[in-house]
Design an enzyme around this catalytic site. Structure first.
Site, mmCIF file in Angstrom:
data_model
loop_
_atom_site.group_PDB
_atom_site.id
_atom_site.type_symbol
_atom_site.label_atom_id
_atom_site.label_comp_id
_atom_site.label_asym_id
_atom_site.label_seq_id
_atom_site.Cartn_x
_atom_site.Cartn_y
_atom_site.Cartn_z
ATOM 1 C CB CYS A 25 7.457 12.908 45.573
ATOM 2 S SG CYS A 25 7.370 13.723 43.984
ATOM 3 N NE ARG A 50 8.651 14.021 52.054
ATOM 4 C CZ ARG A 50 9.624 13.124 51.968
ATOM 5 N NH1 ARG A 50 10.449 12.953 52.971
ATOM 6 N NH2 ARG A 50 9.762 12.395 50.895
ATOM 7 C CD1 TRP A 97 9.021 19.002 42.743
ATOM 8 C CD2 TRP A 97 8.047 20.311 44.236
ATOM 9 N NE1 TRP A 97 9.563 20.246 42.620
ATOM 10 C CE2 TRP A 97 8.993 21.070 43.520
ATOM 11 C CE3 TRP A 97 7.297 20.933 45.247
ATOM 12 C CZ2 TRP A 97 9.205 22.419 43.781
ATOM 13 C CZ3 TRP A 97 7.521 22.262 45.495
ATOM 14 C CH2 TRP A 97 8.464 22.997 44.763
ATOM 15 C CG ASN A 123 10.740 10.696 46.478
ATOM 16 O OD1 ASN A 123 10.746 11.752 45.853
ATOM 17 N ND2 ASN A 123 11.474 10.492 47.560
ATOM 18 N N GLY A 124 11.400 10.553 43.132
ATOM 19 C CA GLY A 124 12.692 10.584 42.446
ATOM 20 C C GLY A 124 12.508 10.911 40.986
ATOM 21 C CD GLU A 488 18.235 34.117 55.166
ATOM 22 O OE1 GLU A 488 18.715 33.778 54.070
ATOM 23 O OE2 GLU A 488 17.358 33.450 55.741
ATOM 24 C CE LYS A 492 13.937 32.940 54.822
ATOM 25 N NZ LYS A 492 15.196 32.254 54.922
ATOM 26 C CD GLU A 495 12.424 31.279 51.413
ATOM 27 O OE1 GLU A 495 12.435 30.219 50.787
ATOM 28 O OE2 GLU A 495 13.254 31.522 52.316
ATOM 29 C CG HIS A 511 29.378 51.373 41.816
ATOM 30 N ND1 HIS A 511 30.291 52.222 41.234
ATOM 31 C CD2 HIS A 511 29.727 51.294 43.130
ATOM 32 C CE1 HIS A 511 31.173 52.614 42.144
ATOM 33 N NE2 HIS A 511 30.847 52.061 43.304
HETATM 34 C C1 AGP Z 1 15.653 29.139 52.700
HETATM 35 O O1 AGP Z 1 14.620 29.880 53.229
HETATM 36 C C2 AGP Z 1 15.343 28.393 51.508
HETATM 37 N N1 AGP Z 1 14.124 27.713 51.540
HETATM 38 C C3 AGP Z 1 16.495 27.724 50.791
HETATM 39 O O2 AGP Z 1 17.229 28.761 50.240
HETATM 40 C C4 AGP Z 1 17.451 26.810 51.594
HETATM 41 O O3 AGP Z 1 18.177 27.544 52.520
HETATM 42 C C5 AGP Z 1 18.391 26.106 50.588
HETATM 43 O O4 AGP Z 1 17.644 25.324 49.710
HETATM 44 C C6 AGP Z 1 19.453 25.270 51.266
HETATM 45 O O5 AGP Z 1 18.916 24.258 52.045
HETATM 46 P P1 AGP Z 1 19.813 23.439 53.048
HETATM 47 O O6 AGP Z 1 20.292 24.373 54.092
HETATM 48 O O7 AGP Z 1 18.932 22.350 53.573
HETATM 49 O O8 AGP Z 1 20.976 22.892 52.255
#
Ligand code: AGP
Length: 611
Positions: A25, A50, A97, A123-124, A488, A492, A495, A511
């Protein structure tokens, strides 16, 4: 201290620990000579990266608290509700959030007290909110939302009504809250007050007023002079005075810091999105990574050389980097190591040998899972090395040695340039350990040209995206050091474009996963010219025989592939740095085709500060 006469406590301690975090947030407050609402809207927009789902603003004018809030992006809620037209020179704002309670207008902040004279943004997470809420309900308070945050407004009201002293109300309320929080309260008498515990809160001092924010970026457009509140600090802006006390009421004095640094340059420039800007920046960031860090790289390499066992850890993309690092360390550093994702490692870390070394990798340096591992390992005497992009982050401060990625602010929620920067740093460290066996330095120039070439080949990627835009499942295959890149690449794609994608070690195909492959499948295969080539090529043929469409990534195009993305020639050990780039581009363009906003994927935040 007055904001209008310029008498600041300018204790410019240059090396003061600046903590800039990217929380979920965002909160902002303003009190000064300008109209508050339009400023607050801009500040909230600056903190959009954020991640959030709803937005709201409260202002104070003529002793009255006015609130407007709604679900959606700041720009949209502002055009429909005219947030920026709220009256007054005092106000607070929030992007939410959702954690407690659905994404609704009622649950959006600010929340108000029963008498409507106090508005609060938070926030929190308030861990003891249900207990506090029950007590308040028994006293007759009426709640309008399902959030944990609303208790703060009612607690403040309770204390303020009884004591008539808002300092006491702020202190008592803060002391009653369990969990991590920072909040700002606006009172109908025109006072704004903020308190923090384990979530950041920063005071910005400009020539025309004060800002209070969860992130320096929130007010950096207006001032670069900031005071970083510490845990248990309360700041009160009343009349034209600024006062700081702690939860026990004792005055506190914190240094003023100048925060004119790289975050000031946050701007999309001529790019449509931060994500594509950041992908493009890799031409420079890969070259820069590790430069000027020679001393820490040497230091880390010495620590690793004498470590009986090294654990690499991280989350998401940073975990994928940990997997590559483990492979490199085994091959070139000749050390025993493992890579364990932080969300799992936290349950094991108490049982590791105390003389092991942990290398924690994190762009933000604020990821809760990573911090949990480090906090558990430190008391055991384990040495902590970190690779971070925010040198003042919690992780950097908890580490024995921290190396800075130095790739500039990464705003896109999906990690792109930070991945290649952290990876380059690890190459540099392991190269140093091995006495230069990797030869990173000699290849920097070649690497830079190769990255440029890949990025310039975007039209080929757009063509591939057009071909695969309707597929429901994508599988990415790789072996050995390319397997983490398969993970990775798949991360990508899922997400950014919301298409189901899975990274699979190619050798595991038979397998189990082969059962999924048919004519409707789309498979991307990392098939570069190295020791994995023949085996992966055989896998590609097995897939082809099942009628799936195949896209190869490597240096030797072959008939088995329907499409082929050529990776420019560099030493094969450096391929992972390059192979990931086509996946970043595919994910980006697939997001565009699917009308998804690549900068702010749904349900995700830039930094995951809660477990
Ligand atoms: C990456 O595209 C993601 N959004 C996420 O997996 C990210 O890498 C993960 O949350 C770790 O973040 P950090 O590197 O700030 O610790």
């Amino acid at each position: 201290m007055r904001w209008y006469n310029g008498h600041f406590v300018l204790l410019a301690i240059l090396n003061y620990v600046i903590k800039i975090t990217m929380r979920v947030c965002s909160i902002i407050g303003y009190k000064g000579e300008s109209l508050a609402a339009p400023l607050l809207v801009t500040c909230l927009q600056k903190m959009e990266y954020r991640g959030y789902d709803s937005v709201g603003i409260a202002t104070i004018a003529d002793g009255k608290v006015s609130v407007k809030k709604g679900v959606g992006r700041v720009e949209d809620v502002n055009s429909s509700l005219l947030l920026g037209r709220l009256p007054g020179r005092i106000g607070i704002g929030h992007t939410r959030w959702a954690t407690h309670g659905k994404v609704t207008e009622k649950n959006a902040h600010p929340h108000t007290s029963c008498n409507g004279e106090i508005a609060v943004v938070h926030n929190g997470i308030i861990q003891n909110y249900s207990e506090l809420k029950s007590g308040l309900l028994m006293k007759g308070h009426i709640f309008k939302s399902e959030t944990d945050s609303e208790v703060i407004a009612h607690l403040l009201e309770e204390d303020y009504v009884h004591t008539g002293d808002l300092r006491v109300a702020m202190r008592n309320t803060s002391k009653k809250l369990a969990g991590a929080f920072s909040f700002i309260a606006a009172f109908s008498d025109g006072t704004i007050a903020g308190a923090r515990y384990d979530e950041p809160l920063i005071l910005g001092i400009s020539n025309d007023g004060y800002y209070i924010s969860s992130d320096v970026v929130g007010f950096l457009n207006y001032t670069d002079r900031a005071i970083f509140l510490d845990n248990r600090d309360i700041v009160i802006l009343q009349g034209s005075e600024m006062e700081m006390i702690n939860f026990d009421g004792a005055p506190v004095l914190r240094p003023t810091t100048q925060v004119a640094w790289e975050f000031g340059g946050i701007d999309k420039g001529t790019y449509a999105h931060f994500t594509i800007k950041e992908i493009n920046e890799q031409v420079e960031t890969i070259t820069k990574s590790g430069r000027g860090q020679e001393k820490s790289i040497k230091q880390v390499s010495e620590v690793l050389k004498s470590a009986p066992f090294v654990y690499f850890t991280g989350s998401g993309t940073s975990y994928h980097c940990a997997l590559v690092a483990k492979n490199l360390l085994t091959k070139y550093g000749k050390r025993k190591s493992d890579a364990i994702m932080s969300s799992e490692f936290q349950y094991l870390v108490n049982d590791i040998e105390p003389d092991s070394v942990i290398v924690a990798i994190s762009q933000s340096g604020e990821t809760a899972d990573v911090l949990e591992v480090v906090k558990k390992a430190k008391p055991l005497g384990t040495k902590i090395i970190s690779i971070v992009n925010v040198p003042t982050s919690s992780l950097a401060r908890l580490s024995d040695v921290s190396v800075h990625m130095n790739c500039g602010a990464e705003i896109g929620v999906a990690a792109t340039k930070s991945f290649t920067s952290q990876l380059t740093l690890l190459y540099a460290i392991i190269d140093e350990m091995s006495g230069g066996l990797i030869g990173l330095e000699e290849q920097r120039y070649k690497l830079q040209n190769a990255v440029r070439e890949l990025i310039e080949g975007q039209s080929m990627i757009e063509h591939i995206v057009d071909e695969i835009k309707d597929v429901k499942d994508i599988y990415v295959l790789g072996r050995s050091i390319h397997y983490p890149i398969a993970l990775e690449g798949a991360l990508k794609i899922k997400e950014l474009s919301y298409v189901h994608a899975e990274g699979i070690p190619a050798g595991e195909l038979k397998h189990g996963p082969l059962a999924l492959i048919d004519r409707n499948s789309c498979i991307l295969v990392l098939n570069p010219n190295d020791s994995t080539f023949e085996d992966v090529n055989a896998n590609a043929h097995e897939i082809k025989a099942r009628g799936a469409s195949l896209i190869g990534v490597g240096n030797s195009p072959s008939d088995v592939y329907d499409q082929f993305i050529t990776i420019p020639e560099v030493d094969e050990i450096l391929y992972p740095l390059l192979e990931v780039i086509p996946f970043q581009l595919i994910a980006y363009y697939l997001a565009l085709v699917k009308n998804a906003n690549p900068d702010y994927p749904r349900n995700l935040a830039k930094s995951v500060t809660v477990k």
